[in-house]
Design a protein around this motif. Structure first.
Motif, mmCIF file in Angstrom:
data_model
loop_
_atom_site.group_PDB
_atom_site.id
_atom_site.type_symbol
_atom_site.label_atom_id
_atom_site.label_comp_id
_atom_site.label_asym_id
_atom_site.label_seq_id
_atom_site.Cartn_x
_atom_site.Cartn_y
_atom_site.Cartn_z
ATOM 1 N N VAL A 35 43.812 78.778 -39.392
ATOM 2 C CA VAL A 35 43.146 80.184 -38.745
ATOM 3 C C VAL A 35 41.593 79.841 -38.531
ATOM 4 C CG1 VAL A 35 42.733 82.606 -38.614
ATOM 5 C CG2 VAL A 35 44.935 81.664 -39.438
ATOM 6 N N CYS A 36 41.092 79.855 -37.486
ATOM 7 C CA CYS A 36 39.910 79.571 -37.376
ATOM 8 C C CYS A 36 39.032 80.632 -37.883
ATOM 9 C CB CYS A 36 39.311 79.501 -35.818
ATOM 10 S SG CYS A 36 40.172 78.233 -34.763
ATOM 11 N N ASP A 37 37.953 80.381 -38.670
ATOM 12 C CA ASP A 37 37.071 81.330 -39.145
ATOM 13 C C ASP A 37 36.323 82.020 -37.941
ATOM 14 O OD1 ASP A 37 37.436 80.460 -41.760
ATOM 15 O OD2 ASP A 37 35.889 78.829 -41.729
ATOM 16 N N THR A 38 36.038 81.397 -37.019
ATOM 17 C CA THR A 38 35.430 82.135 -35.713
ATOM 18 C C THR A 38 36.314 82.904 -34.928
ATOM 19 O OG1 THR A 38 34.014 80.135 -35.458
ATOM 20 C CG2 THR A 38 34.128 81.593 -33.491
ATOM 21 N N VAL A 39 35.783 84.210 -34.638
ATOM 22 C CA VAL A 39 36.500 85.011 -33.824
ATOM 23 C C VAL A 39 35.803 85.200 -32.675
ATOM 24 C CG1 VAL A 39 37.717 86.342 -35.975
ATOM 25 C CG2 VAL A 39 35.712 87.130 -34.886
ATOM 26 N N ILE A 40 36.762 85.533 -31.512
ATOM 27 C CA ILE A 40 35.954 85.964 -30.202
ATOM 28 C C ILE A 40 35.989 87.555 -30.272
ATOM 29 C CG2 ILE A 40 36.060 85.376 -27.841
ATOM 30 C CD1 ILE A 40 35.568 83.058 -29.521
ATOM 31 N N SER A 41 34.840 88.010 -30.166
ATOM 32 C CA SER A 41 34.762 89.486 -30.128
ATOM 33 C C SER A 41 35.233 89.988 -28.863
ATOM 34 C CB SER A 41 33.262 89.908 -30.421
ATOM 35 O OG SER A 41 32.997 89.383 -31.630
ATOM 36 N N GLU A 42 35.696 91.348 -28.861
ATOM 37 C CA GLU A 42 36.028 92.273 -27.508
ATOM 38 C C GLU A 42 34.613 92.020 -27.141
ATOM 39 O OE1 GLU A 42 37.839 93.070 -24.930
ATOM 40 O OE2 GLU A 42 39.126 94.116 -26.564
ATOM 41 N N ASN A 43 33.981 91.510 -25.817
ATOM 42 C CA ASN A 43 32.791 91.532 -25.121
ATOM 43 C C ASN A 43 32.805 91.753 -23.642
ATOM 44 O OD1 ASN A 43 30.356 89.345 -24.215
ATOM 45 N ND2 ASN A 43 29.837 90.791 -25.908
ATOM 46 N N VAL A 44 31.836 92.448 -23.086
ATOM 47 C CA VAL A 44 31.802 92.528 -22.027
ATOM 48 C C VAL A 44 31.599 91.461 -21.081
ATOM 49 C CG1 VAL A 44 30.299 93.895 -20.024
ATOM 50 C CG2 VAL A 44 31.301 95.225 -22.026
ATOM 51 N N GLY B 179 29.533 87.291 -26.944
ATOM 52 C CA GLY B 179 30.716 86.273 -26.556
ATOM 53 C C GLY B 179 30.219 84.951 -26.419
ATOM 54 N N ALA B 180 29.059 84.639 -25.818
ATOM 55 C CA ALA B 180 28.307 83.335 -25.847
ATOM 56 C C ALA B 180 28.219 82.778 -27.137
ATOM 57 C CB ALA B 180 26.853 83.428 -25.060
ATOM 58 N N HIS B 181 27.804 83.718 -28.129
ATOM 59 C CA HIS B 181 27.482 83.284 -29.571
ATOM 60 C C HIS B 181 28.768 82.816 -30.030
ATOM 61 C CE1 HIS B 181 27.272 84.052 -33.875
ATOM 62 N NE2 HIS B 181 26.271 83.472 -33.866
ATOM 63 N N ASP B 182 29.750 83.584 -29.933
ATOM 64 C CA ASP B 182 31.205 83.134 -30.425
ATOM 65 C C ASP B 182 31.763 81.970 -29.961
ATOM 66 O OD1 ASP B 182 31.057 85.543 -31.894
ATOM 67 O OD2 ASP B 182 32.252 86.812 -30.224
ATOM 68 N N TYR B 183 31.503 81.473 -28.751
ATOM 69 C CA TYR B 183 32.028 80.272 -28.243
ATOM 70 C C TYR B 183 31.216 79.266 -28.971
ATOM 71 C CZ TYR B 183 35.864 82.283 -25.569
ATOM 72 O OH TYR B 183 37.143 82.916 -25.467
ATOM 73 N N LYS B 184 30.063 79.416 -28.842
ATOM 74 C CA LYS B 184 29.259 78.219 -29.506
ATOM 75 C C LYS B 184 29.722 78.092 -30.907
ATOM 76 C CE LYS B 184 25.483 75.693 -30.209
ATOM 77 N NZ LYS B 184 25.545 75.581 -31.636
ATOM 78 N N ALA B 185 29.979 79.133 -31.695
ATOM 79 C CA ALA B 185 30.384 79.211 -33.230
ATOM 80 C C ALA B 185 31.630 78.386 -33.116
ATOM 81 C CB ALA B 185 30.272 80.386 -33.806
ATOM 82 N N LEU B 186 32.700 78.762 -32.024
ATOM 83 C CA LEU B 186 33.791 77.955 -32.147
ATOM 84 C C LEU B 186 33.747 76.413 -31.916
ATOM 85 C CD1 LEU B 186 36.942 78.159 -32.107
ATOM 86 C CD2 LEU B 186 36.715 78.334 -29.512
ATOM 87 N N LEU B 187 32.858 75.913 -30.888
ATOM 88 C CA LEU B 187 32.602 74.593 -30.860
ATOM 89 C C LEU B 187 32.066 74.180 -31.897
ATOM 90 C CD1 LEU B 187 32.407 72.096 -29.130
ATOM 91 C CD2 LEU B 187 30.262 72.943 -28.178
ATOM 92 N N ASP B 188 31.123 74.734 -32.828
ATOM 93 C CA ASP B 188 30.507 74.004 -33.958
ATOM 94 C C ASP B 188 31.485 73.942 -35.170
ATOM 95 O OD1 ASP B 188 28.110 74.024 -32.690
ATOM 96 O OD2 ASP B 188 27.219 75.988 -33.770
ATOM 97 N N GLU B 189 32.559 74.937 -35.186
ATOM 98 C CA GLU B 189 33.420 75.071 -36.201
ATOM 99 C C GLU B 189 34.575 73.992 -35.924
ATOM 100 O OE1 GLU B 189 37.234 77.537 -38.100
ATOM 101 O OE2 GLU B 189 35.608 78.562 -36.716
ATOM 102 N N LEU B 190 34.972 73.742 -34.645
ATOM 103 C CA LEU B 190 36.079 72.701 -34.468
ATOM 104 C C LEU B 190 35.329 71.375 -34.374
ATOM 105 C CD1 LEU B 190 37.552 74.329 -30.985
ATOM 106 C CD2 LEU B 190 38.366 74.114 -33.496
ATOM 107 N N GLN B 191 33.881 71.277 -34.314
ATOM 108 C CA GLN B 191 33.386 69.855 -34.357
ATOM 109 C C GLN B 191 33.333 69.550 -36.097
ATOM 110 O OE1 GLN B 191 29.825 70.227 -31.851
ATOM 111 N NE2 GLN B 191 30.774 68.968 -30.563
#
Length: 253
Positions: free
Chosen positions: A206-215, A236-248
């Motif tokens: 399970v990824c540590d990063t979550v994608i928030s409900e975001n407009v 939302g932009a912050h979350d997807y940047k964090a997801l990339l960082d985590e996956l890398q």
């Protein structure tokens, strides 16, 4: 690395994740290839050039054995896209489920990567198990499974796990997977409940990063933009940047 984004449940953010993870990679200096493997063609629609002719889409790879390289189109601020067409829905009935068709995408990507190495491929899958989804699973290095924070999504995660358990003896390998919580609302207790149950069942997958409900995440596809171009300062932009960082960081990209 090849990442397939799949869930048998619709509305969990598969296409949104493919779009924004691709955009995050571009911003990091490594533009990816996105493959729209869904006959609905939502990812291709966001690109803005959903092909009217099947011969210019991924369907031609299956029907006419055109190379993947021939079908690539540029996607500004992301990379390249191989677009879908509604004719993809016919792949199951035309080709059956023999080994040749199930491994076709993997073979096509092997050839493509021999010509264009060191590029991440992101595959946006259709929300059901058929030849197209199996092509993605057979071809990928990692399966990224978006799970929206509701209890029905927990059932979907279990269905996927059972499906993979059936497939892995055929593949002769374990399909590496990551579960990504989407539409996460920190104000709702259910969001934390779903996250805790996922962690109990799947642990570090399970990824540590979550994608928030975001407009911004919800709005951006309607204006044919990724979340970074739509609102780079959004959660939302912050979350997807964090997801990339985590996956890398974990070696998944």
């Amino acid at each position: 690395m090849r990442i397939a984004i799949f869930n048998q449940k619709g509305g969990v953010g598969k296409t949104t994740t493919a779009l924004n993870l691709g955009a995050a990679l571009h911003r990091a200096g490594t533009p990816p290839l996105l493959i729209d493997l869904d006959p609905q063609g939502h990812l291709s629609s966001i690109h803005g050039t959903l092909p009217t002719e099947a011969s210019r889409s991924l369907f031609a790879f299956y029907q006419d054995s055109r190379s993947l390289a021939e079908l690539e189109v540029e996607w500004e601020n992301i990379g390249q896209l191989i677009p879908a067409h509604q004719q993809l829905i016919k792949v199951d009935s035309i080709f059956g489920k023999g080994p040749a068709i199930l491994n076709k995408l993997r073979s096509g990507l092997d050839l493509l990567e021999s010509e264009k190495p060191q590029r991440t491929t992101i595959i946006d899958c259709c929300p059901y198990i058929g030849v197209l989804a199996l092509n993605a699973i057979f071809a990928c290095d990692r399966l990224l499974i978006p799970i929206s924070t509701d209890y029905l999504s927990l059932q979907a995660a279990e269905h996927i796990t059972r499906t993979l358990q059936v497939l892995e003896p055929v593949l002769k390998r374990r399909v590496e997977r990551r579960y990504l919580l989407t539409r996460f609302d920190r104000r709702r207790r259910m969001s934390d409940d779903v996250r805790n149950k996922l962690r109990e069942r799947y642990g570090s997958e399970v990824c540590d990063t979550v994608i928030s409900e975001n407009v911004a995440v919800a709005e951006s596809p309607s204006v044919n933009r990724d979340v970074f171009r739509h609102n780079a300062s959004s959660a939302g932009a912050h979350d997807y940047k964090a997801l990339l960082d985590e996956l890398q960081h974990k070696g998944d990209l």
